[in-house]
Design an enzyme around this catalytic site. Structure first.
Site, PDB file in Angstrom:
ATOM      1  N   ARG A 120       0.824  -1.214   0.000  1.00 48.86           N
ATOM      2  CA  ARG A 120       0.000   0.000   0.000  1.00 48.86           C
ATOM      3  C   ARG A 120       0.862   1.270   0.000  1.00 48.86           C
ATOM      4  O   ARG A 120       0.523   2.254  -0.654  1.00 48.86           O
ATOM      5  CB  ARG A 120      -0.924  -0.008   1.224  1.00 48.86           C
ATOM      6  CG  ARG A 120      -1.897   1.159   1.236  1.00 48.86           C
ATOM      7  CD  ARG A 120      -3.044   0.888   2.194  1.00 48.86           C
ATOM      8  NE  ARG A 120      -4.075   1.900   2.100  1.00 48.86           N
ATOM      9  CZ  ARG A 120      -4.328   2.780   3.067  1.00 48.86           C
ATOM     10  NH1 ARG A 120      -3.617   2.794   4.175  1.00 48.86           N
ATOM     11  NH2 ARG A 120      -5.302   3.659   2.900  1.00 48.86           N
TER      12      ARG A 120
ATOM     13  N   HIS B 228       0.479   4.373  -2.563  1.00 50.71           N
ATOM     14  CA  HIS B 228       0.268   5.752  -2.107  1.00 50.71           C
ATOM     15  C   HIS B 228       1.433   6.662  -2.469  1.00 50.71           C
ATOM     16  O   HIS B 228       1.272   7.875  -2.552  1.00 50.71           O
ATOM     17  CB  HIS B 228      -0.022   5.777  -0.608  1.00 50.71           C
ATOM     18  CG  HIS B 228      -1.430   5.375  -0.278  1.00 50.71           C
ATOM     19  ND1 HIS B 228      -2.119   5.843   0.805  1.00 50.71           N
ATOM     20  CD2 HIS B 228      -2.295   4.552  -0.915  1.00 50.71           C
ATOM     21  CE1 HIS B 228      -3.343   5.315   0.823  1.00 50.71           C
ATOM     22  NE2 HIS B 228      -3.464   4.520  -0.209  1.00 50.71           N
TER      23      HIS B 228
ATOM     24  N   GLY C 227       3.984  10.974  -8.638  1.00 51.60           N
ATOM     25  CA  GLY C 227       4.709   9.842  -9.216  1.00 51.60           C
ATOM     26  C   GLY C 227       5.465   9.043  -8.160  1.00 51.60           C
ATOM     27  O   GLY C 227       5.481   9.396  -6.978  1.00 51.60           O
TER      28      GLY C 227
ATOM     29  N   ASP D 193       8.153   8.575  -6.346  1.00 55.63           N
ATOM     30  CA  ASP D 193       9.353   9.363  -6.052  1.00 55.63           C
ATOM     31  C   ASP D 193       9.708   9.336  -4.569  1.00 55.63           C
ATOM     32  O   ASP D 193      10.481  10.177  -4.097  1.00 55.63           O
ATOM     33  CB  ASP D 193       9.158  10.825  -6.507  1.00 55.63           C
ATOM     34  CG  ASP D 193       8.099  11.549  -5.693  1.00 55.63           C
ATOM     35  OD1 ASP D 193       7.300  10.858  -5.006  1.00 55.63           O
ATOM     36  OD2 ASP D 193       8.070  12.794  -5.723  1.00 55.63           O
TER      37      ASP D 193
ATOM     38  N   ASN E 245      -4.012   8.802   4.591  1.00 58.98           N
ATOM     39  CA  ASN E 245      -2.790   8.207   5.153  1.00 58.98           C
ATOM     40  C   ASN E 245      -2.693   8.273   6.669  1.00 58.98           C
ATOM     41  O   ASN E 245      -2.053   7.416   7.290  1.00 58.98           O
ATOM     42  CB  ASN E 245      -1.558   8.913   4.568  1.00 58.98           C
ATOM     43  CG  ASN E 245      -1.342   8.601   3.103  1.00 58.98           C
ATOM     44  OD1 ASN E 245      -1.791   7.556   2.617  1.00 58.98           O
ATOM     45  ND2 ASN E 245      -0.676   9.489   2.386  1.00 58.98           N
TER      46      ASN E 245
ATOM     47  N   PRO F 260      -7.703   7.529  -3.854  1.00 59.01           N
ATOM     48  CA  PRO F 260      -9.131   7.188  -3.825  1.00 59.01           C
ATOM     49  C   PRO F 260      -9.619   6.919  -2.400  1.00 59.01           C
ATOM     50  O   PRO F 260      -8.867   6.456  -1.557  1.00 59.01           O
ATOM     51  CB  PRO F 260      -9.201   5.909  -4.667  1.00 59.01           C
ATOM     52  CG  PRO F 260      -7.836   5.322  -4.618  1.00 59.01           C
ATOM     53  CD  PRO F 260      -6.890   6.473  -4.463  1.00 59.01           C
TER      54      PRO F 260
ATOM     55  N   HIS G 255      -6.341  -6.013  -2.181  1.00 60.41           N
ATOM     56  CA  HIS G 255      -7.100  -6.181  -0.932  1.00 60.41           C
ATOM     57  C   HIS G 255      -7.342  -7.666  -0.613  1.00 60.41           C
ATOM     58  O   HIS G 255      -8.192  -7.980   0.208  1.00 60.41           O
ATOM     59  CB  HIS G 255      -8.425  -5.410  -1.006  1.00 60.41           C
ATOM     60  CG  HIS G 255      -8.240  -3.913  -1.005  1.00 60.41           C
ATOM     61  ND1 HIS G 255      -9.260  -3.031  -1.249  1.00 60.41           N
ATOM     62  CD2 HIS G 255      -7.127  -3.149  -0.794  1.00 60.41           C
ATOM     63  CE1 HIS G 255      -8.793  -1.785  -1.186  1.00 60.41           C
ATOM     64  NE2 HIS G 255      -7.505  -1.830  -0.911  1.00 60.41           N
TER      65      HIS G 255
ATOM     66  N   SER H 206      -8.814 -15.687   3.285  1.00 65.27           N
ATOM     67  CA  SER H 206      -7.383 -16.031   3.391  1.00 65.27           C
ATOM     68  C   SER H 206      -6.586 -14.743   3.516  1.00 65.27           C
ATOM     69  O   SER H 206      -5.980 -14.281   2.550  1.00 65.27           O
ATOM     70  CB  SER H 206      -6.937 -16.824   2.166  1.00 65.27           C
ATOM     71  OG  SER H 206      -7.346 -16.144   0.977  1.00 65.27           O
TER      72      SER H 206
HETATM   73  C1  HEM Z   1      -9.318   1.297  -5.858  1.00 61.06           C
HETATM   74  C2  HEM Z   1      -9.259   2.196  -4.925  1.00 61.06           C
HETATM   75  C3  HEM Z   1      -8.792   1.885  -3.526  1.00 61.06           C
HETATM   76  C4  HEM Z   1      -9.407   2.285  -2.384  1.00 61.06           C
HETATM   77  C5  HEM Z   1     -10.655   3.138  -2.263  1.00 61.06           C
HETATM   78  C6  HEM Z   1      -8.644   1.743  -1.289  1.00 61.06           C
HETATM   79  C7  HEM Z   1      -8.930   1.958   0.052  1.00 61.06           C
HETATM   80  C8  HEM Z   1      -8.309   1.329   1.095  1.00 61.06           C
HETATM   81  C9  HEM Z   1      -8.653   1.514   2.471  1.00 61.06           C
HETATM   82  C10 HEM Z   1      -9.738   2.449   2.990  1.00 61.06           C
HETATM   83  C11 HEM Z   1      -7.860   0.707   3.205  1.00 61.06           C
HETATM   84  C12 HEM Z   1      -7.860   0.567   4.727  1.00 61.06           C
HETATM   85  C13 HEM Z   1      -7.066   1.700   5.329  1.00 61.06           C
HETATM   86  C14 HEM Z   1      -7.248   1.835   6.822  1.00 61.06           C
HETATM   87  O1  HEM Z   1      -8.145   1.233   7.384  1.00 61.06           O
HETATM   88  O2  HEM Z   1      -6.472   2.571   7.449  1.00 61.06           O
HETATM   89  C15 HEM Z   1      -6.991   0.005   2.294  1.00 61.06           C
HETATM   90  C16 HEM Z   1      -6.031  -0.921   2.653  1.00 61.06           C
HETATM   91  C17 HEM Z   1      -5.164  -1.514   1.771  1.00 61.06           C
HETATM   92  N1  HEM Z   1      -5.032  -1.205   0.439  1.00 61.06           N
HETATM   93 FE1  HEM Z   1      -6.329  -0.152  -0.682  1.00 61.06          FE
HETATM   94  N2  HEM Z   1      -7.600   1.024  -1.775  1.00 61.06           N
HETATM   95  C18 HEM Z   1      -7.633   1.092  -3.138  1.00 61.06           C
HETATM   96  C19 HEM Z   1      -6.705   0.542  -4.008  1.00 61.06           C
HETATM   97  C20 HEM Z   1      -5.563  -0.126  -3.615  1.00 61.06           C
HETATM   98  C21 HEM Z   1      -4.461  -0.449  -4.477  1.00 61.06           C
HETATM   99  C22 HEM Z   1      -4.344  -0.022  -5.932  1.00 61.06           C
HETATM  100  C23 HEM Z   1      -3.560  -1.133  -3.723  1.00 61.06           C
HETATM  101  C24 HEM Z   1      -2.215  -1.693  -4.124  1.00 61.06           C
HETATM  102  C25 HEM Z   1      -1.923  -2.117  -5.323  1.00 61.06           C
HETATM  103  C26 HEM Z   1      -4.116  -1.248  -2.403  1.00 61.06           C
HETATM  104  C27 HEM Z   1      -3.546  -1.938  -1.359  1.00 61.06           C
HETATM  105  C28 HEM Z   1      -4.042  -1.976  -0.082  1.00 61.06           C
HETATM  106  C29 HEM Z   1      -3.521  -2.850   0.952  1.00 61.06           C
HETATM  107  C30 HEM Z   1      -2.455  -3.913   0.761  1.00 61.06           C
HETATM  108  C31 HEM Z   1      -4.210  -2.537   2.129  1.00 61.06           C
HETATM  109  C32 HEM Z   1      -3.977  -3.121   3.534  1.00 61.06           C
HETATM  110  C33 HEM Z   1      -2.856  -2.346   4.197  1.00 61.06           C
HETATM  111  C34 HEM Z   1      -2.461  -2.833   5.572  1.00 61.06           C
HETATM  112  O3  HEM Z   1      -3.005  -3.810   6.081  1.00 61.06           O
HETATM  113  O4  HEM Z   1      -1.572  -2.189   6.164  1.00 61.06           O
HETATM  114  N3  HEM Z   1      -5.311  -0.603  -2.366  1.00 61.06           N
HETATM  115  N4  HEM Z   1      -7.274   0.416   1.011  1.00 61.06           N
END
Ligand code: HEM
Ligand SMILES: *[C@@H]1O[C@H](CO)[C@@H](O)[C@H](O)[C@H]1NC(C)=O
Ligand SMILES: *[C@@H]1O[C@H](CO)[C@@H](O)[C@H](O)[C@H]1NC(C)=O
Ligand SMILES: *[C@@H]1O[C@H](CO)[C@@H](O)[C@H](O)[C@H]1NC(C)=O
Ligand SMILES: *[C@@H]1O[C@H](CO)[C@@H](O)[C@H](O)[C@H]1NC(C)=O
Ligand SMILES: *[C@@H]1O[C@H](CO)[C@@H](O)[C@H](O)[C@H]1NC(C)=O
Length: 331
Positions: A66, A70, A76, A78, A95, A164, A194, A249
């Site tokens: 993540r 971000h 970009g 960077d 963040n 997003p 996710h 999982s």
């Molecule tokens: C499509 C739009 C996306 C939205 C709206 C979104 C939103 C979120 C949100 C709200 C969380 C939880 C954050 C929290 O509770 O503090 C999350 C976690 C996560 N997101 Fe996304 N996300 C998106 C796309 C992505 C992309 C593109 C990736 C990576 C390629 C990604 C990887 C992750 C990962 C791995 C977690 C878990 C992080 C952790 O456990 O520390 N997400 N995301």
């Protein structure tokens, strides 16, 4: 631009070819073997450190993946997300209280510095760590393009505007992806990240009790999951508790994220709408179905999308710098 300014200089075909070759040689771009002679052990060092970090906490894989996302969506890829400071990206809404394990990047950076000082960017380390995190979670692997340099500024407003939110509709999310050169397939494939990691109650509790003022939970969330999550995330709570994004999982990078969506078990609204919303019917739904039944297809598209994401506006050549400490720009 470089190519066209060079082209003006060449009058004869031969000269033009020579100039174009010179242009090609000096035009900085990302390559797989960028550090081959300057830091030959780089890939081994990063892998070793990511293995170590994941052994002590499996969720680290998700957190590093993540962080890379971000980073890339703001100015970009960077390393700007790594810069500390109260007006840094870490304090942007998507963040704050959410990004984690930046200290792992610090450990990798110091291990890399011990072996080859001052040559490898934090942005490249983060990109490699994200790839290794996917692989070590059971996902696909790929060759990482390298040669990014580190940015000189963080962009908090850029992070607030460009990342997003889980409450956006498909069009809103797609706009943020197309703004950085990604497309709808990339939205669906990258959302498959996710399949690992966690989210806080505050990121989905809008779905649990009074969804969109309806007086009821989100009808596109399976009822058993609703009651489990209502118990975990009472409205009187501060929203800081966490639960797994993939209930089947958690630690495994597989296609269960998409299977979950078919069963109305997506955690975030932004997850479930890819399958259940009206807008999805003519766009993302069929891709979700494909990925849910074909891991190969998911992995192929995920890899392609990760490489595209890693190519967002890199600083190359003499732009930016090689940061000594990933948290601060060089003085
Ligand atoms: C499509 C739009 C996306 C939205 C709206 C979104 C939103 C979120 C949100 C709200 C969380 C939880 C954050 C929290 O509770 O503090 C999350 C976690 C996560 N997101 Fe996304 N996300 C998106 C796309 C992505 C992309 C593109 C990736 C990576 C390629 C990604 C990887 C992750 C990962 C791995 C977690 C878990 C992080 C952790 O456990 O520390 N997400 N995301
Ligand atoms: C921050 O990001 C925005 C895009 O949201 C961009 O327009 C702006 O130029 C960036 N600022 C800096 C200082 O990089
Ligand atoms: C749900 O939200 C709507 C609009 O915010 C409100 O009018 C309604 O009273 C709420 N219903 C319940 C049961 O809390
Ligand atoms: C969640 O926890 C953070 C510290 O980790 C705290 O600063 C924040 O205020 C908490 N959120 C709420 C809504 O209490
Ligand atoms: C995950 O899904 C598989 C079938 O796809 C099922 O056999 C298994 O029991 C599920 N595991 C959990 C923990 O839900
Ligand atoms: C799964 O996807 C791969 C790669 O796109 C494709 O070659 C294969 O035919 C698909 N398998 C099935 C059963 O559709």
């Amino acid at each position: 631009m470089e190519a066209s300014s060079c082209r003006l200089k060449g009058r004869f075909a031969l000269l033009m070819i020579v100039f174009l070759m010179l242009c090609g040689a000096t035009r900085a771009q990302l390559t797989v073997d960028f550090y081959k002679s300057s830091c030959p052990n780089l890939l081994r060092i990063v892998r070793r450190e990511v293995v170590k970090a994941i052994k002590s906490e499996m969720r680290t894989a998700a957190s590093l993946l993540r962080l890379h996302f971000h980073d890339c969506f703001v100015n970009g890829c960077d390393g700007s997300v790594l810069l500390d400071g109260s007006d840094g990206e870490q304090f942007a809404l998507p963040n704050i209280n959410s990004l984690r394990r930046l200290e792992v990047i610090d450990s990798i950076k110091s291990a890399v510095e011990n072996s080859c000082s001052g040559v490898v960017s934090c942005a490249d380390i983060l990109t490699l760590a994200a790839r290794d995190s996917v692989l070590l979670s059971g996902g696909p692997t790929w060759k990482v393009l390298l040669g990014r340099r580190d940015g000189l500024v963080a962009n908090k407003t850029g992070a607030d505007k460009g990342l997003p939110a889980p409450f956006e509709n498909i069009d809103g999310i797609l706009k943020k992806f197309t703004d950085v050169g990604l497309d709808l397939t990339d939205v669906v494939a990258l959302s498959g990240a996710h399949t690992i990691g966690f989210a806080r109650c505050a990121m989905f509790n809008n779905r649990l009790f009074n969804f969109s003022g309806s007086g009821s939970p989100d009808p596109t969330m399976e009822s058993r999951m609703v009651s489990d999550l209502q118990a975990l995330c009472p409205l009187t709570d501060d929203g800081n508790k966490t639960t797994v994004l993939d209930r089947n999982s958690t630690d495994l990078f597989d296609n269960h994220y998409y299977k979950n969506l078919l069963n109305q078990k997506g955690l975030l609204e932004s997850d479930q709408i890819l399958f259940s919303s009206a807008a999805a019917q003519s766009s993302t739904k069929s891709l979700v179905e494909d990925y849910s039944s074909n891991t190969t297809r998911f992995f192929e598209d995920f890899v392609r999308a990760m490489i595209k994401m890693g190519n967002i506006s890199p600083l190359t050549g003499s732009n930016g710098e090689i940061r000594k400490n990933c948290r601060v720009v060089n003085s």
